[in-house]
Design a protein around this motif. Structure first.
Motif, PDB file in Angstrom:
ATOM      1  N   THR B 125      47.582  46.041  39.857  1.00 31.10           N
ATOM      2  CA  THR B 125      47.581  47.206  38.967  1.00 31.10           C
ATOM      3  C   THR B 125      46.583  47.062  37.822  1.00 31.10           C
ATOM      4  O   THR B 125      46.553  47.884  36.911  1.00 31.10           O
ATOM      5  N   LEU B 126      45.784  45.976  37.849  1.00 33.09           N
ATOM      6  CA  LEU B 126      44.680  45.831  36.894  1.00 33.09           C
ATOM      7  C   LEU B 126      43.399  45.608  37.691  1.00 33.09           C
ATOM      8  O   LEU B 126      43.286  44.634  38.416  1.00 33.09           O
ATOM      9  N   GLU B 127      42.464  46.545  37.551  1.00 32.36           N
ATOM     10  CA  GLU B 127      41.197  46.439  38.299  1.00 32.36           C
ATOM     11  C   GLU B 127      40.037  46.439  37.315  1.00 32.36           C
ATOM     12  O   GLU B 127      39.771  47.460  36.680  1.00 32.36           O
ATOM     13  N   LEU B 128      39.393  45.285  37.192  1.00 34.76           N
ATOM     14  CA  LEU B 128      38.251  45.186  36.280  1.00 34.76           C
ATOM     15  C   LEU B 128      36.954  45.233  37.067  1.00 34.76           C
ATOM     16  O   LEU B 128      36.900  44.834  38.231  1.00 34.76           O
ATOM     17  N   ASP B 129      35.911  45.745  36.403  1.00 34.49           N
ATOM     18  CA  ASP B 129      34.592  45.849  37.027  1.00 34.49           C
ATOM     19  C   ASP B 129      33.566  45.233  36.080  1.00 34.49           C
ATOM     20  O   ASP B 129      33.017  45.925  35.216  1.00 34.49           O
ATOM     21  N   PRO B 130      33.314  43.922  36.249  1.00 27.14           N
ATOM     22  CA  PRO B 130      32.403  43.228  35.319  1.00 27.14           C
ATOM     23  C   PRO B 130      30.999  43.831  35.303  1.00 27.14           C
ATOM     24  O   PRO B 130      30.264  43.619  34.351  1.00 27.14           O
ATOM     25  N   ALA B 131      30.640  44.576  36.346  1.00 27.24           N
ATOM     26  CA  ALA B 131      29.280  45.139  36.409  1.00 27.24           C
ATOM     27  C   ALA B 131      29.153  46.436  35.611  1.00 27.24           C
ATOM     28  O   ALA B 131      28.046  46.950  35.420  1.00 27.24           O
ATOM     29  N   LEU B 132      30.284  46.957  35.133  1.00 22.61           N
ATOM     30  CA  LEU B 132      30.233  48.255  34.438  1.00 22.61           C
ATOM     31  C   LEU B 132      29.631  48.087  33.039  1.00 22.61           C
ATOM     32  O   LEU B 132      30.163  47.332  32.219  1.00 22.61           O
ATOM     33  N   PRO B 133      28.538  48.817  32.745  1.00 22.76           N
ATOM     34  CA  PRO B 133      27.969  48.708  31.398  1.00 22.76           C
ATOM     35  C   PRO B 133      28.776  49.532  30.388  1.00 22.76           C
ATOM     36  O   PRO B 133      29.446  50.495  30.770  1.00 22.76           O
ATOM     37  N   GLN B 134      28.721  49.124  29.114  1.00 17.46           N
ATOM     38  CA  GLN B 134      29.341  49.943  28.076  1.00 17.46           C
ATOM     39  C   GLN B 134      28.492  51.199  27.866  1.00 17.46           C
ATOM     40  O   GLN B 134      27.262  51.088  27.780  1.00 17.46           O
ATOM     41  N   PRO B 135      29.120  52.363  27.771  1.00 17.95           N
ATOM     42  CA  PRO B 135      28.328  53.556  27.428  1.00 17.95           C
ATOM     43  C   PRO B 135      27.689  53.372  26.046  1.00 17.95           C
ATOM     44  O   PRO B 135      28.276  52.694  25.191  1.00 17.95           O
ATOM     45  N   ASP B 231      39.406  52.977  31.275  1.00 18.62           N
ATOM     46  CA  ASP B 231      38.657  52.716  30.049  1.00 18.62           C
ATOM     47  C   ASP B 231      37.446  51.872  30.443  1.00 18.62           C
ATOM     48  O   ASP B 231      37.447  51.239  31.493  1.00 18.62           O
ATOM     49  N   THR B 232      36.440  51.845  29.561  1.00 13.66           N
ATOM     50  CA  THR B 232      35.267  51.027  29.881  1.00 13.66           C
ATOM     51  C   THR B 232      35.409  49.604  29.342  1.00 13.66           C
ATOM     52  O   THR B 232      34.631  48.733  29.701  1.00 13.66           O
ATOM     53  N   GLY B 233      36.391  49.362  28.466  1.00 21.54           N
ATOM     54  CA  GLY B 233      36.533  48.058  27.825  1.00 21.54           C
ATOM     55  C   GLY B 233      37.522  47.146  28.551  1.00 21.54           C
ATOM     56  O   GLY B 233      38.719  47.431  28.599  1.00 21.54           O
ATOM     57  N   ALA B 234      37.020  46.020  29.072  1.00 25.04           N
ATOM     58  CA  ALA B 234      37.912  45.096  29.789  1.00 25.04           C
ATOM     59  C   ALA B 234      38.922  44.465  28.826  1.00 25.04           C
ATOM     60  O   ALA B 234      40.073  44.221  29.192  1.00 25.04           O
ATOM     61  N   ALA B 235      38.503  44.209  27.594  1.00 25.09           N
ATOM     62  CA  ALA B 235      39.386  43.506  26.652  1.00 25.09           C
ATOM     63  C   ALA B 235      40.663  44.302  26.384  1.00 25.09           C
ATOM     64  O   ALA B 235      41.767  43.742  26.380  1.00 25.09           O
ATOM     65  N   VAL B 236      40.526  45.607  26.178  1.00 23.19           N
ATOM     66  CA  VAL B 236      41.729  46.410  25.923  1.00 23.19           C
ATOM     67  C   VAL B 236      42.534  46.612  27.208  1.00 23.19           C
ATOM     68  O   VAL B 236      43.761  46.708  27.167  1.00 23.19           O
ATOM     69  N   LEU B 237      41.838  46.653  28.347  1.00 22.76           N
ATOM     70  CA  LEU B 237      42.557  46.856  29.613  1.00 22.76           C
ATOM     71  C   LEU B 237      43.420  45.639  29.953  1.00 22.76           C
ATOM     72  O   LEU B 237      44.553  45.791  30.425  1.00 22.76           O
ATOM     73  N   ARG B 238      42.885  44.452  29.729  1.00 20.10           N
ATOM     74  CA  ARG B 238      43.678  43.238  30.021  1.00 20.10           C
ATOM     75  C   ARG B 238      44.963  43.257  29.193  1.00 20.10           C
ATOM     76  O   ARG B 238      46.061  43.014  29.707  1.00 20.10           O
ATOM     77  N   TYR B 239      44.806  43.534  27.911  1.00 18.53           N
ATOM     78  CA  TYR B 239      45.978  43.549  27.039  1.00 18.53           C
ATOM     79  C   TYR B 239      46.896  44.717  27.384  1.00 18.53           C
ATOM     80  O   TYR B 239      48.116  44.563  27.473  1.00 18.53           O
ATOM     81  N   GLY B 240      46.288  45.887  27.591  1.00 23.34           N
ATOM     82  CA  GLY B 240      47.077  47.093  27.864  1.00 23.34           C
ATOM     83  C   GLY B 240      47.901  46.968  29.132  1.00 23.34           C
ATOM     84  O   GLY B 240      49.060  47.399  29.181  1.00 23.34           O
TER      85      GLY B 240
END
Lengths: 121, 399
Positions: B125-135, B231-240
């Motif tokens: 239920t957590l899917e991160l995409d390290p290749a995604l650039p920040q807008p 969201d585009t931010g991995a840091a908030v997604l991990r915590y969220g």
């Protein structure tokens, strides 16, 4: 520092990206205000900690540091403490309150002018 | 007389991944809550007094007319010493909130990381995409003076940005968002239950979810729905994600994705597409693109709803527009001012929602009012942080 070597004290105070607005147009005033506000916050913290110690001693007669760290005020105590902080903030912000009131007051002569006026009336 | 005071920080709910405050750290937040309440409530009216008694008269004397927009008012107010000092105090308060939240979070980063990992590892239920650039709009300045913004990492795999964000809502809203900072999401649940009693959306999408604090109550209220938060931010997604799991929202999937390109979702995939205090972070060109993309993934008969502070309509006094703009120019919200001047109804119309399908709803935070106060409004409102929003929404036509 923790195991991975994060200097958390320095990292806690790091700047946010983005140019800081020069609100006061005075470098020294900006720096000093930041220090004064941080100190104001720390005095509020010490006051609250002292209040915690007093309340714990009052109810238990003794205390441990862990008691202080885990203390959670009940509703009445929370209100009294919040009131203490509210009054403290109002006290340190007196200058802002008075300048605000002064803006609404009718134009006033200076005390120099009043001295002359009183002498001559 | 019972005085208006904020609740204590100890009333904030501590879910399983919440950063534990020490006594003095909680007291620091209590001071900031009191200070913010003082600046916006007790003396916030001083800005209007300065404007009425000296700034506007001086402007009229110089130009022979009234200001024509909020920018002229801002230029004039920025010459006023009382307003400048008030702004300096408020800016310091925002910076102090960040330092306290980061100190709480970073001193226990190892323990917090371990707790978050327990909830994240091995769950799909957590899917991160390290290749995604920040807008670019997320990277030009650290939003509301939060160092590192929503995506900054103190080390690889970090989640502390989310933890810091979660810990500090109390200070800037004086508790008005409730024990779990979810007064907005709770309000949405209450609103939809009145608006569409018995409605059971199959899939719900939250855009720009950060730590998911507003979508968790919706996921819990619709346990049979499949809920996706991006969201585009991995840091908030991990915590969220860890936070949502800790709160039992297991039907909620967190995905690192830019809302401008949601091509992995087919057309009409979601019955409800939602944002809460997100549109004001978007640049002028990205916002309509995201609304278009959101309209594409919305199913016929579905709901699109955006919660924001009120837009600057023609009937909003220019002074109010100016004071609502404070964060744009003083608290690193570079998209705030232009976004609030947009005609959202027009943007929605261009995305395929005819005016008659659109509505505006007033939404107030739903929290335990025995403990947590309602946001003040009128002159005492802390503009930009009020726990009350306008919902700009539309129901998509049935196929």
């Amino acid at each position: 520092m923790n195991d991975e070597g994060i200097d958390w004290i320095t990292r806690a105070g790091t700047r946010a990206k983005g140019k800081r607005p020069d609100t006061l147009n005075d470098y020294n005033a900006e720096r000093t205000l930041s220090i004064v506000m941080a100190l104001a916050g720390e005095i509020a913290v010490v006051k609250e900690r002292l209040d915690t110690v007093e309340r714990l001693l009052e109810t238990k007669g003794s205390l441990t540091r862990a008691d202080i760290e885990t203390y959670a005020p009940d509703r009445d105590a929370a209100y009294e403490r919040a009131l203490m902080t509210k009054e403290y903030v109002a006290r340190i912000m007196r200058g802002m309150q008075q300048e605000m009131e002064a803006m609404e007051a009718a134009p006033e002569p200076s005390l120099d002018e009043l001295n002359i006026r009183m002498r001559d009336s | 007389m019972k005085q208006d005071v904020p609740p204590p920080y100890t009333a904030v709910a501590r879910h399983a991944v919440f950063p534990t405050p020490g006594h003095d750290e909680a007291a620091r937040y209590n001071f900031l809550a009191a200070l913010n309440k003082y600046l916006s409530g007790s003396i916030g009216a001083g800005n209007k007094i300065a404007y009425d008694t000296r700034v506007l008269p001086a402007f009229r004397a110089e130009y022979g007319r009234d200001p024509v927009d909020r920018f002229e008012i801002r230029d004039a107010m920025n010459a006023d010493p009382w307003h400048r000092y008030w702004s300096a105090l408020k800016r310091n308060s925002m910076e102090m909130r960040q330092q306290n939240g980061r100190a709480i979070t970073l001193r226990q980063i190892d323990e917090l990381s371990a707790k978050v990992r327990q909830f994240n590892e091995g769950r799909d239920t957590l899917e991160l995409d390290p290749a995604l650039p920040q807008p670019h709009y997320m990277d030009v300045a650290d939003i509301h003076c939060m160092p590192g913004s929503y995506h900054g990492e103190e080390r690889p795999g970090d989640m502390s940005a989310g933890a810091n964000y979660d810990s500090g809502f109390f200070a800037t809203t004086a508790g008005a968002l409730g024990a779990l900072t979810d007064g907005g999401g709770q309000a949405l649940v209450e609103w939809i239950r009145k608006e569409r009693p018995g409605w059971k959306p199959r899939r719900i999408l939250d855009l720009g979810c950060t730590i998911g604090h507003n979508i968790v109550p919706i996921a819990l209220a619709f346990p049979d729905s499949e809920v996706v938060a991006i969201d585009t931010g991995a840091a908030v997604l991990r915590y969220g994600h860890a936070r949502a799991q800790a709160l039992g929202a297991t039907n909620l999937r967190f995905v690192q994705m830019d809302a401008e390109d949601m091509s992995r979702f087919p057309d009409g995939h979601f019955d409800w597409v939602q944002t809460t205090m997100f549109l004001h972070e978007l640049s002028g060109k990205s916002l309509p693109r995201i609304i278009d993309e959101a309209a594409r993934v919305l199913a016929p008969g579905g709901l699109m709803l955006h919660l924001e502070q009120p837009q600057y309509s023609a009937d909003m006094p220019l002074y109010e527009q100016f004071i609502r703009d404070w964060d744009a120019f003083n608290n690193n919200e570079p998209s705030w001012s232009a976004m609030h001047a947009l005609d959202l109804k027009q943007v929605m119309a261009e995305a395929g929602f005819p005016p008659e399908s659109q509505f505006t709803a007033r939404v107030l935070a739903v929290v335990d009012r025995d403990i947590f106060p309602q946001s003040p409004d009128g002159a005492a409102e802390d503009h930009g942080r009020a726990a009350a929003w306008n919902g700009y929404g539309a129901w998509k036509a049935d196929a």
